[in-house]
Design a protein around this motif. Structure first.
Motif, PDB file in Angstrom:
ATOM      1  N   GLY A   1     -13.487  17.398  17.732  1.00  0.00           N
ATOM      2  CA  GLY A   1     -12.218  18.018  18.122  1.00  0.00           C
ATOM      3  C   GLY A   1     -11.758  18.943  17.013  1.00  0.00           C
ATOM      4  N   ALA A   2     -11.689  20.255  17.338  1.00  0.00           N
ATOM      5  CA  ALA A   2     -11.329  21.247  16.303  1.00  0.00           C
ATOM      6  C   ALA A   2      -9.910  21.752  16.499  1.00  0.00           C
ATOM      7  CB  ALA A   2     -12.322  22.411  16.343  1.00  0.00           C
TER       8      ALA A   2
ATOM      9  N   LEU B   1      -5.575  21.060  16.078  1.00  0.00           N
ATOM     10  CA  LEU B   1      -4.692  21.019  14.905  1.00  0.00           C
ATOM     11  C   LEU B   1      -5.139  19.948  13.906  1.00  0.00           C
ATOM     12  CD1 LEU B   1      -1.933  22.193  13.986  1.00  0.00           C
ATOM     13  CD2 LEU B   1      -0.882  20.190  15.050  1.00  0.00           C
TER      14      LEU B   1
ATOM     15  N   ILE C   1     -15.747  21.345  22.372  1.00  0.00           N
ATOM     16  CA  ILE C   1     -16.543  21.604  23.576  1.00  0.00           C
ATOM     17  C   ILE C   1     -16.797  23.084  23.825  1.00  0.00           C
ATOM     18  CG2 ILE C   1     -16.523  19.569  25.074  1.00  0.00           C
ATOM     19  CD1 ILE C   1     -13.772  20.066  25.843  1.00  0.00           C
TER      20      ILE C   1
ATOM     21  N   ALA D   1     -12.745  27.192  20.952  1.00  0.00           N
ATOM     22  CA  ALA D   1     -11.972  26.162  20.239  1.00  0.00           C
ATOM     23  C   ALA D   1     -12.448  26.061  18.791  1.00  0.00           C
ATOM     24  CB  ALA D   1     -12.110  24.810  20.945  1.00  0.00           C
TER      25      ALA D   1
ATOM     26  N   ALA E   1     -10.826  13.369  16.939  1.00  0.00           N
ATOM     27  CA  ALA E   1      -9.452  13.879  16.993  1.00  0.00           C
ATOM     28  C   ALA E   1      -9.297  14.771  18.228  1.00  0.00           C
ATOM     29  CB  ALA E   1      -9.122  14.657  15.715  1.00  0.00           C
ATOM     30  N   VAL E   2      -9.623  14.207  19.390  1.00  0.00           N
ATOM     31  CA  VAL E   2      -9.459  14.965  20.644  1.00  0.00           C
ATOM     32  C   VAL E   2      -8.128  14.577  21.278  1.00  0.00           C
ATOM     33  CG1 VAL E   2     -11.973  15.057  20.913  1.00  0.00           C
ATOM     34  CG2 VAL E   2     -10.683  13.322  22.156  1.00  0.00           C
ATOM     35  N   PHE E   3      -7.878  15.092  22.490  1.00  0.00           N
ATOM     36  CA  PHE E   3      -6.615  14.834  23.170  1.00  0.00           C
ATOM     37  C   PHE E   3      -6.266  13.351  23.191  1.00  0.00           C
ATOM     38  CE2 PHE E   3      -8.383  18.490  25.801  1.00  0.00           C
ATOM     39  CZ  PHE E   3      -7.742  19.446  25.043  1.00  0.00           C
ATOM     40  N   GLU E   4      -4.961  13.069  23.199  1.00  0.00           N
ATOM     41  CA  GLU E   4      -4.492  11.677  23.199  1.00  0.00           C
ATOM     42  C   GLU E   4      -4.610  11.078  24.608  1.00  0.00           C
ATOM     43  OE1 GLU E   4      -3.928  10.014  20.590  1.00  0.00           O
ATOM     44  OE2 GLU E   4      -2.408   8.497  20.902  1.00  0.00           O
TER      45      GLU E   4
ATOM     46  N   LYS F   1     -11.163   9.604  24.978  1.00  0.00           N
ATOM     47  CA  LYS F   1     -11.609   8.975  23.728  1.00  0.00           C
ATOM     48  C   LYS F   1     -12.707   7.940  24.024  1.00  0.00           C
ATOM     49  CE  LYS F   1      -7.282   9.797  21.216  1.00  0.00           C
ATOM     50  NZ  LYS F   1      -7.620  10.787  20.204  1.00  0.00           N
TER      51      LYS F   1
ATOM     52  N   ILE G   1     -16.042   9.517  24.571  1.00  0.00           N
ATOM     53  CA  ILE G   1     -16.662   9.959  23.319  1.00  0.00           C
ATOM     54  C   ILE G   1     -17.239   8.773  22.546  1.00  0.00           C
ATOM     55  CG2 ILE G   1     -16.119  10.904  21.025  1.00  0.00           C
ATOM     56  CD1 ILE G   1     -14.279  12.882  22.554  1.00  0.00           C
TER      57      ILE G   1
ATOM     58  N   ASN H   1      -8.433   9.282  15.304  1.00  0.00           N
ATOM     59  CA  ASN H   1      -7.174   9.762  14.739  1.00  0.00           C
ATOM     60  C   ASN H   1      -6.011   9.550  15.713  1.00  0.00           C
ATOM     61  OD1 ASN H   1      -5.878  11.243  12.497  1.00  0.00           O
ATOM     62  ND2 ASN H   1      -5.417  12.752  14.074  1.00  0.00           N
ATOM     63  N   THR H   2      -6.203   8.682  16.707  1.00  0.00           N
ATOM     64  CA  THR H   2      -5.139   8.454  17.684  1.00  0.00           C
ATOM     65  C   THR H   2      -3.817   8.094  17.004  1.00  0.00           C
ATOM     66  OG1 THR H   2      -4.403   7.090  19.534  1.00  0.00           O
ATOM     67  CG2 THR H   2      -5.886   6.033  17.978  1.00  0.00           C
TER      68      THR H   2
ATOM     69  N   HIS I   1      -5.296   7.477  10.966  1.00  0.00           N
ATOM     70  CA  HIS I   1      -4.219   8.297  11.522  1.00  0.00           C
ATOM     71  C   HIS I   1      -3.658   9.203  10.429  1.00  0.00           C
ATOM     72  CE1 HIS I   1       0.067   8.291  13.488  1.00  0.00           C
ATOM     73  NE2 HIS I   1      -0.554   9.428  13.655  1.00  0.00           N
ATOM     74  N   PHE I   2      -4.104  10.465  10.460  1.00  0.00           N
ATOM     75  CA  PHE I   2      -3.598  11.471   9.523  1.00  0.00           C
ATOM     76  C   PHE I   2      -2.332  12.083  10.120  1.00  0.00           C
ATOM     77  CE2 PHE I   2      -8.016  11.107   8.321  1.00  0.00           C
ATOM     78  CZ  PHE I   2      -8.059  11.390   6.958  1.00  0.00           C
TER      79      PHE I   2
HETATM   80  N1  LIG Z   1      -0.476  16.933  16.483  1.00  0.00           N
HETATM   81  C1  LIG Z   1       0.003  15.968  15.695  1.00  0.00           C
HETATM   82  O1  LIG Z   1       1.062  16.108  15.057  1.00  0.00           O
HETATM   83  C2  LIG Z   1      -0.754  14.666  15.532  1.00  0.00           C
HETATM   84  C3  LIG Z   1      -0.464  13.837  14.450  1.00  0.00           C
HETATM   85  C4  LIG Z   1      -1.205  12.658  14.280  1.00  0.00           C
HETATM   86  C5  LIG Z   1      -2.188  12.311  15.193  1.00  0.00           C
HETATM   87  N2  LIG Z   1      -2.432  13.140  16.265  1.00  0.00           N
HETATM   88  C6  LIG Z   1      -3.503  12.748  17.186  1.00  0.00           C
HETATM   89  O2  LIG Z   1      -4.683  13.512  16.874  1.00  0.00           O
HETATM   90  C7  LIG Z   1      -5.430  13.753  18.062  1.00  0.00           C
HETATM   91  C8  LIG Z   1      -5.649  15.249  18.232  1.00  0.00           C
HETATM   92  O3  LIG Z   1      -4.410  15.893  18.290  1.00  0.00           O
HETATM   93  P1  LIG Z   1      -4.266  17.472  18.079  1.00  0.00           P
HETATM   94  O4  LIG Z   1      -2.804  17.734  17.912  1.00  0.00           O
HETATM   95  O5  LIG Z   1      -5.231  17.952  17.060  1.00  0.00           O
HETATM   96  O6  LIG Z   1      -4.738  18.005  19.520  1.00  0.00           O
HETATM   97  P2  LIG Z   1      -5.177  19.481  19.937  1.00  0.00           P
HETATM   98  O7  LIG Z   1      -4.808  19.615  21.357  1.00  0.00           O
HETATM   99  O8  LIG Z   1      -4.685  20.483  18.937  1.00  0.00           O
HETATM  100  O9  LIG Z   1      -6.780  19.439  19.782  1.00  0.00           O
HETATM  101  C9  LIG Z   1      -7.627  18.649  20.565  1.00  0.00           C
HETATM  102  C10 LIG Z   1      -9.002  19.286  20.536  1.00  0.00           C
HETATM  103  O10 LIG Z   1      -9.926  18.375  21.113  1.00  0.00           O
HETATM  104  C11 LIG Z   1     -10.879  19.147  21.824  1.00  0.00           C
HETATM  105  N3  LIG Z   1     -11.623  18.279  22.754  1.00  0.00           N
HETATM  106  C12 LIG Z   1     -11.223  17.753  23.916  1.00  0.00           C
HETATM  107  N4  LIG Z   1     -12.216  16.987  24.446  1.00  0.00           N
HETATM  108  C13 LIG Z   1     -13.252  17.048  23.564  1.00  0.00           C
HETATM  109  C14 LIG Z   1     -14.551  16.475  23.522  1.00  0.00           C
HETATM  110  N5  LIG Z   1     -14.985  15.710  24.518  1.00  0.00           N
HETATM  111  N6  LIG Z   1     -15.334  16.757  22.454  1.00  0.00           N
HETATM  112  C15 LIG Z   1     -14.896  17.537  21.452  1.00  0.00           C
HETATM  113  N7  LIG Z   1     -13.678  18.106  21.442  1.00  0.00           N
HETATM  114  C16 LIG Z   1     -12.873  17.858  22.474  1.00  0.00           C
HETATM  115  C17 LIG Z   1     -10.070  20.240  22.470  1.00  0.00           C
HETATM  116  O11 LIG Z   1     -10.886  21.322  22.892  1.00  0.00           O
HETATM  117  C18 LIG Z   1      -9.110  20.595  21.324  1.00  0.00           C
HETATM  118  O12 LIG Z   1      -9.653  21.614  20.508  1.00  0.00           O
HETATM  119  C19 LIG Z   1      -4.651  13.086  19.205  1.00  0.00           C
HETATM  120  O13 LIG Z   1      -5.148  11.791  19.404  1.00  0.00           O
HETATM  121  C20 LIG Z   1      -3.227  13.028  18.649  1.00  0.00           C
HETATM  122  O14 LIG Z   1      -2.452  12.002  19.223  1.00  0.00           O
HETATM  123  C21 LIG Z   1      -1.766  14.320  16.439  1.00  0.00           C
END
Ligand SMILES: NC(=O)c1ccc[n+]([C@@H]2O[C@H](COP(=O)([O-])OP(=O)(O)OC[C@H]3O[C@@H](n4cnc5c(N)ncnc54)[C@H](O)[C@@H]3O)[C@@H](O)[C@H]2O)c1
Length: 282
Positions: free
Chosen positions: A9-10, A12, A33, A37, A88-91, A96, A99, A116-117, A139-140
């Protein structure tokens, strides 16, 4: 030899984790994917390194060397020689779990499989693998290069060895760890912020104090960098509604029951900074 990290997951968080790890000397493979991204993720990493360089906090040569340690791929098979894998993909639990099912067949024996959920119980992710003892939460916080905390979360079967390796990895990136010994919904941090936001919203909706005054109370009275309602606007009222709702569903603890005005704000689209209106106008 440099240790190998795979980040799935690339977005944020994934790009932030790749960035700090490469800077700490890890060989990083970043997987998403689509190529788009991956390009977005790498652009974010480059821009962030540039900022540190322009502020004199990172030598240009070190930034270049760190960038040189990151490769990108759309192939999940690239995790095969990683010592640590961070997802670190979608929540979404189904995404998850899919994967982790695949990682179980691809990652080498003894690799740390981390998620990183921010709220999904690690035990539910680990349960789809044949090696739940190797699964752990790392969890970062956002933005990863700036935030010093990593919340380590033990699943029901996480081994001491896995927890120690996860700590070693997170500390190598300059983070300070806290350990969550049981993976209760929301862990420690999301539970704390949810309880605070819910109470702040209740005080606000019942007219006890304005949003500004509630936030000022937390900033000047408790030394918080930001009040809870400003935090909700920054994080997204929808995201926090989802988080508190999940914790409430799992714990049945009334203090996490999402207040009505929070639900209506989300229905109306007033979800904070990203929509221009939340508890404040942006
Ligand atoms: N944003 C925040 O402030 C924050 C803080 C702490 C934890 N988190 C957790 O981190 C995780 C990621 O959050 P985010 O904000 O980076 O999300 P995001 O939407 O910025 O990025 C998610 C990435 O995952 C990719 N993805 C989806 N399915 C995939 C797969 N099968 N293989 C590879 N990549 C895939 C997407 O293309 C996307 O680039 C979540 O679980 C979220 O709850 C987020």
């Amino acid at each position: 030899m440099a240790r190998k990290l795979a980040v799935i997951g690339a977005g944020l968080m994934g790009s932030g984790i790749a960035q700090v790890s490469a800077q700490a000397g890890w060989d990083v493979v970043l997987r998403d994917i689509t190529d788009e991204a991956l390009s977005r993720g790498m652009d974010g990493i480059k821009a962030s390194y540039d900022k540190f360089v322009s502020k004199g906090k990172l030598a240009e040569a070190d930034a270049e060397a760190a960038l040189g340690r990151i490769t990108t791929t759309t192939e999940l098979e690239a995790v095969a020689d990683a010592d640590v894998v961070v997802e670190a993909v979608f929540e979404k639990i189904e995404v998850k779990q899919e994967i982790f099912r695949a990682l179980d067949g691809l990652a080498k024996d003894g690799a740390v499989l981390a998620s990183n959920t921010s709220a999904i119980p690690i035990t539910k992710i680990a349960a789809v693998t044949e090696r739940p003892e190797s699964v752990v939460g790392t969890h970062f916080f956002s933005p990863v290069p700036m935030m010093a905390l990593c919340e380590l979360v033990r699943g029901y079967k996480t081994s001491d060895e896995t927890l120690a390796s996860a700590r070693e990895f997170a500390e190598s990136t300059g983070k300070t760890c806290i350990v969550v010994n049981r993976d209760v919904a929301g862990f420690v941090t999301t539970r704390l912020i949810s309880a605070l936001v819910v109470e702040a919203v209740k005080l606000h909706e019942s007219g006890v104090a304005t949003a500004e005054d509630i936030d000022t109370a937390c900033r000047l009275g408790f030394g918080h960098a930001m009040g809870p309602l400003a935090t909700a606007d920054l994080t997204g009222v929808d995201i926090l509604l989802h988080a508190t709702g999940n914790i409430y569903t799992e714990s049945q603890d009334e203090k996490f029951a999402p207040p009505e005005s929070m639900r209506r704000m989300v229905d109306a689209g007033d979800i904070g900074r990203k929509s221009g209106q939340g508890f404040y106008r942006h």
